[in-house]
Write an enzyme that holds these catalytic residues in place. Structure first.
Site, PDB file in Angstrom:
ATOM      1  N   TYR A 153      58.567  24.202  41.834  1.00  0.00           N
ATOM      2  CA  TYR A 153      57.868  25.324  41.198  1.00  0.00           C
ATOM      3  C   TYR A 153      58.694  25.957  40.085  1.00  0.00           C
ATOM      4  CZ  TYR A 153      53.663  25.024  43.833  1.00  0.00           C
ATOM      5  OH  TYR A 153      52.454  24.556  44.295  1.00  0.00           O
ATOM      6  N   GLN A 201      41.174  28.627  37.100  1.00  0.00           N
ATOM      7  CA  GLN A 201      41.877  27.981  38.205  1.00  0.00           C
ATOM      8  C   GLN A 201      43.370  27.881  37.883  1.00  0.00           C
ATOM      9  OE1 GLN A 201      39.255  24.395  39.616  1.00  0.00           O
ATOM     10  NE2 GLN A 201      38.715  24.886  37.516  1.00  0.00           N
ATOM     11  N   VAL A 207      47.237  28.893  36.935  1.00  0.00           N
ATOM     12  CA  VAL A 207      48.203  29.875  37.437  1.00  0.00           C
ATOM     13  C   VAL A 207      49.217  30.245  36.350  1.00  0.00           C
ATOM     14  CG1 VAL A 207      47.958  29.076  39.816  1.00  0.00           C
ATOM     15  CG2 VAL A 207      49.708  28.043  38.338  1.00  0.00           C
ATOM     16  N   HIS A 262      43.359  30.920  41.675  1.00  0.00           N
ATOM     17  CA  HIS A 262      44.445  30.247  42.404  1.00  0.00           C
ATOM     18  C   HIS A 262      45.773  30.991  42.267  1.00  0.00           C
ATOM     19  CE1 HIS A 262      41.917  26.320  42.018  1.00  0.00           C
ATOM     20  NE2 HIS A 262      41.472  27.101  42.962  1.00  0.00           N
ATOM     21  N   CYS A 313      54.578  36.047  50.611  1.00  0.00           N
ATOM     22  CA  CYS A 313      55.213  35.686  51.880  1.00  0.00           C
ATOM     23  C   CYS A 313      54.116  35.227  52.840  1.00  0.00           C
ATOM     24  CB  CYS A 313      55.971  36.872  52.484  1.00  0.00           C
ATOM     25  SG  CYS A 313      56.681  36.447  54.092  1.00  0.00           S
ATOM     26  N   CYS A 350      62.018  37.590  51.898  1.00  0.00           N
ATOM     27  CA  CYS A 350      61.024  38.667  51.920  1.00  0.00           C
ATOM     28  C   CYS A 350      61.672  39.974  52.391  1.00  0.00           C
ATOM     29  CB  CYS A 350      59.889  38.299  52.866  1.00  0.00           C
ATOM     30  SG  CYS A 350      58.670  39.599  53.048  1.00  0.00           S
ATOM     31  N   CYS A 382      59.913  41.004  55.938  1.00  0.00           N
ATOM     32  CA  CYS A 382      60.112  40.317  57.230  1.00  0.00           C
ATOM     33  C   CYS A 382      61.340  39.407  57.258  1.00  0.00           C
ATOM     34  CB  CYS A 382      58.864  39.509  57.573  1.00  0.00           C
ATOM     35  SG  CYS A 382      58.671  38.021  56.568  1.00  0.00           S
ATOM     36  N   GLY A 420      37.800  22.203  30.468  1.00  0.00           N
ATOM     37  CA  GLY A 420      39.065  21.608  30.893  1.00  0.00           C
ATOM     38  C   GLY A 420      39.263  21.554  32.388  1.00  0.00           C
ATOM     39  N   ALA A 462      39.600  21.416  24.170  1.00  0.00           N
ATOM     40  CA  ALA A 462      39.287  22.854  24.149  1.00  0.00           C
ATOM     41  C   ALA A 462      39.815  23.506  22.878  1.00  0.00           C
ATOM     42  CB  ALA A 462      39.899  23.517  25.377  1.00  0.00           C
TER      43      ALA A 462
HETATM   44  N1  APR Z   1      40.735  20.075  26.522  1.00  0.00           N
HETATM   45  C1  APR Z   1      39.757  20.114  27.470  1.00  0.00           C
HETATM   46  N2  APR Z   1      39.806  19.399  28.630  1.00  0.00           N
HETATM   47  C2  APR Z   1      40.885  18.605  28.830  1.00  0.00           C
HETATM   48  C3  APR Z   1      41.931  18.490  27.875  1.00  0.00           C
HETATM   49  C4  APR Z   1      41.815  19.270  26.683  1.00  0.00           C
HETATM   50  N3  APR Z   1      42.753  19.221  25.749  1.00  0.00           N
HETATM   51  N4  APR Z   1      42.862  17.612  28.357  1.00  0.00           N
HETATM   52  C5  APR Z   1      42.403  17.190  29.583  1.00  0.00           C
HETATM   53  N5  APR Z   1      41.219  17.785  29.862  1.00  0.00           N
HETATM   54  C6  APR Z   1      40.388  17.638  31.061  1.00  0.00           C
HETATM   55  C7  APR Z   1      40.568  16.328  31.820  1.00  0.00           C
HETATM   56  O1  APR Z   1      39.687  15.335  31.306  1.00  0.00           O
HETATM   57  C8  APR Z   1      40.208  16.731  33.242  1.00  0.00           C
HETATM   58  O2  APR Z   1      38.810  16.537  33.478  1.00  0.00           O
HETATM   59  O3  APR Z   1      40.805  18.637  31.958  1.00  0.00           O
HETATM   60  C9  APR Z   1      40.506  18.230  33.287  1.00  0.00           C
HETATM   61  C10 APR Z   1      41.685  18.617  34.169  1.00  0.00           C
HETATM   62  O4  APR Z   1      41.305  18.362  35.496  1.00  0.00           O
HETATM   63  P1  APR Z   1      42.370  18.554  36.681  1.00  0.00           P
HETATM   64  O5  APR Z   1      43.658  17.984  36.286  1.00  0.00           O
HETATM   65  O6  APR Z   1      41.704  18.061  37.911  1.00  0.00           O
HETATM   66  O7  APR Z   1      42.588  20.130  36.730  1.00  0.00           O
HETATM   67  P2  APR Z   1      41.671  21.265  37.399  1.00  0.00           P
HETATM   68  O8  APR Z   1      40.228  20.888  37.351  1.00  0.00           O
HETATM   69  O9  APR Z   1      42.068  22.554  36.808  1.00  0.00           O
HETATM   70  O10 APR Z   1      42.177  21.202  38.940  1.00  0.00           O
HETATM   71  C11 APR Z   1      41.665  22.134  39.833  1.00  0.00           C
HETATM   72  O11 APR Z   1      43.240  21.447  41.515  1.00  0.00           O
HETATM   73  O12 APR Z   1      45.352  20.698  41.844  1.00  0.00           O
HETATM   74  C12 APR Z   1      44.528  21.776  42.023  1.00  0.00           C
HETATM   75  O13 APR Z   1      45.041  24.073  42.161  1.00  0.00           O
HETATM   76  C13 APR Z   1      45.027  22.989  41.266  1.00  0.00           C
HETATM   77  O14 APR Z   1      43.774  24.575  39.915  1.00  0.00           O
HETATM   78  C14 APR Z   1      43.957  23.213  40.193  1.00  0.00           C
HETATM   79  C15 APR Z   1      42.739  22.576  40.820  1.00  0.00           C
END
Ligand code: APR
Length: 271
Positions: free
Chosen positions: A64, A99, A101, A117, A125, A173, A176, A213, A257
Protein backbone atom coordinates in the site's frame (compact mmCIF):
# COMPACT_ATOMS: atom_id res chain seq x y z
CA UNK A 1 -24.11 11.56 -31.07
CA UNK A 2 -22.28 14.24 -29.09
CA UNK A 3 -24.85 16.88 -30.09
CA UNK A 4 -27.77 14.71 -28.96
CA UNK A 5 -25.99 13.93 -25.71
CA UNK A 6 -25.09 17.59 -25.16
CA UNK A 7 -28.77 18.51 -25.32
CA UNK A 8 -29.57 15.80 -22.78
CA UNK A 9 -26.81 17.14 -20.52
CA UNK A 10 -28.17 20.69 -20.79
CA UNK A 11 -31.69 19.52 -19.85
CA UNK A 12 -30.63 17.06 -17.15
CA UNK A 13 -31.68 17.56 -13.51
CA UNK A 14 -29.28 15.06 -11.95
CA UNK A 15 -26.05 13.82 -13.58
CA UNK A 16 -23.97 11.04 -12.00
CA UNK A 17 -20.37 10.34 -13.01
CA UNK A 18 -19.61 6.78 -11.87
CA UNK A 19 -15.87 6.26 -12.20
CA UNK A 20 -13.31 3.48 -11.89
CA UNK A 21 -9.58 2.93 -12.21
CA UNK A 22 -9.62 3.72 -15.93
CA UNK A 23 -10.12 7.45 -15.34
CA UNK A 24 -6.84 7.55 -13.38
CA UNK A 25 -4.90 5.40 -15.87
CA UNK A 26 -3.70 8.48 -17.75
CA UNK A 27 -2.45 9.91 -14.44
CA UNK A 28 -0.03 6.97 -14.25
CA UNK A 29 -2.02 4.82 -11.81
CA UNK A 30 -2.44 1.22 -13.02
CA UNK A 31 -5.94 -0.23 -13.37
CA UNK A 32 -6.85 -3.59 -11.83
CA UNK A 33 -8.17 -5.64 -14.75
CA UNK A 34 -7.25 -3.62 -17.84
CA UNK A 35 -4.03 -4.26 -19.87
CA UNK A 36 -1.13 -4.44 -17.31
CA UNK A 37 -3.83 -4.40 -14.59
CA UNK A 38 -2.62 -5.02 -11.02
CA UNK A 39 -4.76 -8.16 -10.59
CA UNK A 40 -3.19 -9.61 -13.77
CA UNK A 41 0.16 -9.48 -11.97
CA UNK A 42 -0.71 -9.91 -8.30
CA UNK A 43 -3.28 -11.91 -6.35
CA UNK A 44 -5.99 -9.75 -4.73
CA UNK A 45 -6.52 -12.50 -2.12
CA UNK A 46 -2.87 -12.09 -1.02
CA UNK A 47 -2.85 -8.29 -1.00
CA UNK A 48 -6.35 -6.85 -0.55
CA UNK A 49 -8.04 -8.89 2.19
CA UNK A 50 -8.06 -8.72 6.00
CA UNK A 51 -6.81 -12.33 6.11
CA UNK A 52 -3.74 -11.33 4.06
CA UNK A 53 -3.15 -8.44 6.50
CA UNK A 54 -3.33 -10.82 9.48
CA UNK A 55 -0.92 -13.21 7.72
CA UNK A 56 1.71 -10.63 6.78
CA UNK A 57 0.94 -7.00 7.67
CA UNK A 58 4.47 -5.86 6.71
CA UNK A 59 4.03 -7.15 3.14
CA UNK A 60 0.60 -5.54 2.89
CA UNK A 61 1.86 -2.22 4.18
CA UNK A 62 4.79 -2.26 1.71
CA UNK A 63 2.28 -2.84 -1.10
CA UNK A 64 0.00 0.00 0.00
CA UNK A 65 2.86 2.39 0.65
CA UNK A 66 4.02 1.74 -2.92
CA UNK A 67 0.53 2.49 -4.27
CA UNK A 68 0.33 5.57 -2.00
CA UNK A 69 3.68 6.78 -3.36
CA UNK A 70 2.48 6.30 -6.98
CA UNK A 71 -0.75 8.16 -6.22
CA UNK A 72 1.05 10.93 -4.31
CA UNK A 73 3.16 11.56 -7.44
CA UNK A 74 0.12 11.55 -9.75
CA UNK A 75 -1.82 14.59 -11.03
CA UNK A 76 -5.47 14.73 -12.07
CA UNK A 77 -5.81 14.44 -15.88
CA UNK A 78 -8.21 16.19 -18.31
CA UNK A 79 -10.82 13.50 -17.57
CA UNK A 80 -10.94 14.45 -13.88
CA UNK A 81 -10.83 18.16 -14.74
CA UNK A 82 -13.71 17.90 -17.21
CA UNK A 83 -15.93 16.30 -14.57
CA UNK A 84 -15.08 19.06 -12.10
CA UNK A 85 -15.98 21.61 -14.78
CA UNK A 86 -19.32 19.90 -15.43
CA UNK A 87 -20.03 20.28 -11.72
CA UNK A 88 -19.25 24.01 -11.87
CA UNK A 89 -21.24 24.47 -15.10
CA UNK A 90 -24.31 22.66 -13.75
CA UNK A 91 -24.03 23.49 -10.07
CA UNK A 92 -26.05 21.28 -7.78
CA UNK A 93 -26.85 18.79 -10.55
CA UNK A 94 -23.60 16.81 -10.78
CA UNK A 95 -22.25 14.21 -8.36
CA UNK A 96 -19.27 11.85 -8.61
CA UNK A 97 -19.59 8.29 -7.35
CA UNK A 98 -16.12 6.77 -7.49
CA UNK A 99 -14.62 3.36 -6.83
CA UNK A 100 -11.18 4.96 -6.80
CA UNK A 101 -9.24 5.49 -3.57
CA UNK A 102 -6.78 8.03 -5.06
CA UNK A 103 -8.61 11.28 -4.24
CA UNK A 104 -7.86 12.71 -7.72
CA UNK A 105 -11.45 13.89 -8.27
CA UNK A 106 -11.25 16.20 -5.27
CA UNK A 107 -7.78 17.31 -6.34
CA UNK A 108 -9.24 18.25 -9.75
CA UNK A 109 -11.83 20.44 -8.02
CA UNK A 110 -14.85 18.13 -7.74
CA UNK A 111 -16.80 18.91 -4.55
CA UNK A 112 -19.61 16.35 -4.41
CA UNK A 113 -17.73 13.03 -4.40
CA UNK A 114 -18.84 9.72 -2.89
CA UNK A 115 -15.81 7.46 -2.28
CA UNK A 116 -17.35 3.97 -2.31
CA UNK A 117 -14.10 2.12 -1.58
CA UNK A 118 -12.61 4.64 0.85
CA UNK A 119 -9.40 6.66 0.48
CA UNK A 120 -5.86 5.23 0.50
CA UNK A 121 -4.46 8.07 2.68
CA UNK A 122 -6.95 7.38 5.49
CA UNK A 123 -6.53 4.70 8.17
CA UNK A 124 -8.93 2.08 9.47
CA UNK A 125 -8.49 -0.23 12.50
CA UNK A 126 -10.24 -3.48 11.69
CA UNK A 127 -9.97 -4.61 15.34
CA UNK A 128 -11.84 -1.82 17.15
CA UNK A 129 -13.40 -0.07 14.14
CA UNK A 130 -11.62 3.25 14.71
CA UNK A 131 -11.40 5.41 11.55
CA UNK A 132 -8.58 7.92 10.95
CA UNK A 133 -8.91 10.86 8.56
CA UNK A 134 -6.00 11.74 6.21
CA UNK A 135 -4.80 14.41 8.63
CA UNK A 136 -5.02 12.23 11.76
CA UNK A 137 -3.50 9.19 10.02
CA UNK A 138 -0.49 11.16 8.82
CA UNK A 139 0.17 11.94 12.49
CA UNK A 140 -0.07 8.24 13.43
CA UNK A 141 1.96 7.08 10.38
CA UNK A 142 3.90 10.10 9.02
CA UNK A 143 5.59 8.20 6.14
CA UNK A 144 2.10 7.49 4.72
CA UNK A 145 1.23 11.14 4.25
CA UNK A 146 0.72 12.38 0.70
CA UNK A 147 2.88 15.51 1.04
CA UNK A 148 5.79 13.45 2.45
CA UNK A 149 5.59 10.75 -0.24
CA UNK A 150 5.16 13.10 -3.21
CA UNK A 151 8.61 14.61 -2.63
CA UNK A 152 10.41 11.27 -2.66
CA UNK A 153 12.22 10.01 -5.76
CA UNK A 154 11.67 6.36 -6.64
CA UNK A 155 15.10 5.37 -5.36
CA UNK A 156 14.70 7.31 -2.10
CA UNK A 157 11.26 5.76 -1.61
CA UNK A 158 12.55 2.24 -2.19
CA UNK A 159 15.85 2.67 -0.33
CA UNK A 160 14.78 4.80 2.63
CA UNK A 161 11.11 3.86 3.11
CA UNK A 162 10.42 0.36 1.82
CA UNK A 163 13.78 -1.13 2.82
CA UNK A 164 13.62 0.55 6.23
CA UNK A 165 10.11 -0.63 7.05
CA UNK A 166 9.78 -3.23 9.84
CA UNK A 167 6.95 -4.70 11.95
CA UNK A 168 7.84 -2.23 14.72
CA UNK A 169 7.40 0.82 12.46
CA UNK A 170 3.86 -0.09 11.37
CA UNK A 171 0.96 2.12 12.55
CA UNK A 172 -0.54 1.20 15.93
CA UNK A 173 -4.14 2.10 16.78
CA UNK A 174 -4.20 4.72 19.59
CA UNK A 175 -7.55 3.28 20.73
CA UNK A 176 -6.89 -0.49 20.96
CA UNK A 177 -3.15 -0.91 20.31
CA UNK A 178 -3.65 -3.22 17.29
CA UNK A 179 -2.21 -2.55 13.83
CA UNK A 180 -4.07 -0.01 11.69
CA UNK A 181 -4.65 -0.80 8.00
CA UNK A 182 -5.22 1.51 5.01
CA UNK A 183 -8.64 3.24 4.80
CA UNK A 184 -9.74 1.27 1.72
CA UNK A 185 -12.43 -1.41 1.34
CA UNK A 186 -10.84 -4.82 0.94
CA UNK A 187 -12.42 -7.82 -0.77
CA UNK A 188 -14.84 -9.47 1.64
CA UNK A 189 -15.42 -6.20 3.53
CA UNK A 190 -18.60 -4.13 3.48
CA UNK A 191 -18.68 -0.67 1.95
CA UNK A 192 -19.33 2.37 4.18
CA UNK A 193 -23.11 2.13 4.66
CA UNK A 194 -23.95 5.82 4.47
CA UNK A 195 -21.89 6.35 1.32
CA UNK A 196 -23.39 3.28 -0.36
CA UNK A 197 -26.97 4.23 0.42
CA UNK A 198 -26.36 7.77 -0.86
CA UNK A 199 -24.84 6.27 -4.04
CA UNK A 200 -27.93 4.13 -4.64
CA UNK A 201 -30.30 7.01 -4.03
CA UNK A 202 -28.49 9.46 -6.35
CA UNK A 203 -28.25 6.74 -9.03
CA UNK A 204 -32.00 6.02 -8.72
CA UNK A 205 -32.72 9.73 -9.00
CA UNK A 206 -30.39 10.40 -11.92
CA UNK A 207 -31.56 11.15 -15.45
CA UNK A 208 -28.07 10.92 -16.94
CA UNK A 209 -25.55 8.35 -15.71
CA UNK A 210 -21.97 8.26 -17.02
CA UNK A 211 -19.95 5.07 -16.42
CA UNK A 212 -16.33 6.08 -16.93
CA UNK A 213 -13.26 3.84 -16.83
CA UNK A 214 -14.76 0.89 -15.01
CA UNK A 215 -15.15 -2.78 -15.94
CA UNK A 216 -18.43 -2.63 -13.94
CA UNK A 217 -17.71 -6.08 -12.50
CA UNK A 218 -17.28 -5.49 -8.77
CA UNK A 219 -20.38 -5.53 -6.57
CA UNK A 220 -22.18 -3.74 -5.05
CA UNK A 221 -20.83 -0.76 -7.07
CA UNK A 222 -21.54 -2.53 -10.37
CA UNK A 223 -25.27 -2.48 -9.55
CA UNK A 224 -25.43 1.33 -9.59
CA UNK A 225 -25.59 1.75 -13.39
CA UNK A 226 -28.26 -0.95 -13.55
CA UNK A 227 -30.35 0.73 -10.85
CA UNK A 228 -30.00 4.04 -12.71
CA UNK A 229 -31.05 2.45 -16.02
CA UNK A 230 -34.05 0.75 -14.39
CA UNK A 231 -35.08 4.12 -12.94
CA UNK A 232 -35.13 5.62 -16.42
CA UNK A 233 -31.68 7.23 -16.60
CA UNK A 234 -29.84 7.56 -19.92
CA UNK A 235 -26.66 5.45 -19.62
CA UNK A 236 -23.40 6.64 -21.16
CA UNK A 237 -20.20 4.56 -21.20
CA UNK A 238 -16.70 5.97 -21.69
CA UNK A 239 -14.20 3.13 -22.02
CA UNK A 240 -11.74 2.11 -24.74
CA UNK A 241 -12.89 -1.49 -24.25
CA UNK A 242 -16.23 -3.31 -24.25
CA UNK A 243 -17.58 -4.07 -20.78
CA UNK A 244 -20.39 -6.07 -19.24
CA UNK A 245 -22.40 -2.84 -19.23
CA UNK A 246 -21.92 -1.77 -22.87
CA UNK A 247 -25.04 -3.45 -24.25
CA UNK A 248 -27.24 -1.60 -21.77
CA UNK A 249 -25.84 1.83 -22.65
CA UNK A 250 -27.62 4.46 -24.75
CA UNK A 251 -24.34 6.12 -25.71
CA UNK A 252 -20.93 4.40 -25.91
CA UNK A 253 -17.65 6.28 -26.41
CA UNK A 254 -14.78 3.87 -27.20
CA UNK A 255 -12.00 6.15 -26.14
CA UNK A 256 -10.05 7.37 -23.14
CA UNK A 257 -11.65 9.46 -20.41
CA UNK A 258 -9.01 12.20 -20.78
CA UNK A 259 -9.98 12.67 -24.44
CA UNK A 260 -13.70 11.93 -24.53
CA UNK A 261 -14.92 13.90 -21.49
CA UNK A 262 -13.25 17.23 -22.44
CA UNK A 263 -14.66 16.89 -25.98
CA UNK A 264 -18.19 16.33 -24.67
CA UNK A 265 -17.74 19.32 -22.34
CA UNK A 266 -16.62 21.46 -25.28
CA UNK A 267 -19.70 20.40 -27.27
CA UNK A 268 -21.98 21.23 -24.35
CA UNK A 269 -20.46 24.66 -23.97
CA UNK A 270 -20.96 25.35 -27.71
CA UNK A 271 -24.70 24.70 -27.83
N1 APR B 1 -10.09 5.88 -20.00
C1 APR B 1 -11.25 5.20 -19.75
N2 APR B 1 -11.29 3.88 -19.41
C2 APR B 1 -10.11 3.22 -19.34
C3 APR B 1 -8.87 3.85 -19.61
C4 APR B 1 -8.90 5.24 -19.96
N3 APR B 1 -7.78 5.89 -20.23
N4 APR B 1 -7.87 2.92 -19.47
C5 APR B 1 -8.48 1.75 -19.11
N5 APR B 1 -9.82 1.93 -19.04
C6 APR B 1 -10.85 0.95 -18.67
C7 APR B 1 -10.48 -0.51 -18.92
O1 APR B 1 -10.84 -0.89 -20.25
C8 APR B 1 -11.31 -1.23 -17.88
O2 APR B 1 -12.59 -1.59 -18.41
O3 APR B 1 -11.02 1.05 -17.28
C9 APR B 1 -11.52 -0.19 -16.78
C10 APR B 1 -10.80 -0.48 -15.47
O4 APR B 1 -11.42 -1.61 -14.91
P1 APR B 1 -10.82 -2.26 -13.57
O5 APR B 1 -9.36 -2.34 -13.67
O6 APR B 1 -11.60 -3.50 -13.34
O7 APR B 1 -11.13 -1.17 -12.46
P2 APR B 1 -12.50 -0.87 -11.68
O8 APR B 1 -13.68 -1.16 -12.53
O9 APR B 1 -12.38 0.48 -11.09
O10 APR B 1 -12.42 -1.97 -10.49
C11 APR B 1 -13.42 -1.96 -9.52
O11 APR B 1 -12.21 -3.56 -8.20
O12 APR B 1 -10.14 -4.24 -7.59
C12 APR B 1 -11.28 -3.63 -7.13
O13 APR B 1 -11.56 -2.08 -5.38
C13 APR B 1 -11.00 -2.22 -6.66
O14 APR B 1 -12.28 -0.19 -7.07
C14 APR B 1 -11.76 -1.35 -7.67
C15 APR B 1 -12.84 -2.29 -8.15
Amino acid sequence: MKMELSRLIRNAKRIVFFTGAGISAESGIPTFRGKDGLWNRYSPAELATFEAFLNDSLKIWKWYLYRMWLIAKAQPNPGHTAIAEFEKLFSGKVIVVTQNVDGLHEEAGSVKVLELHGNIFEGKCRFCGAFYSKERFSEIFPIASKCFLKNLSESDFKEKILKGLSEDSLPVCPVCGELVGPGVVWFGEVLPEDVLSQAFSVSKGSDLFFSVGTSALVQPAASLPIVAKESGAVLVEVNPEETFLSKQCDFVFRGSAAKVLPSILKEVKNI
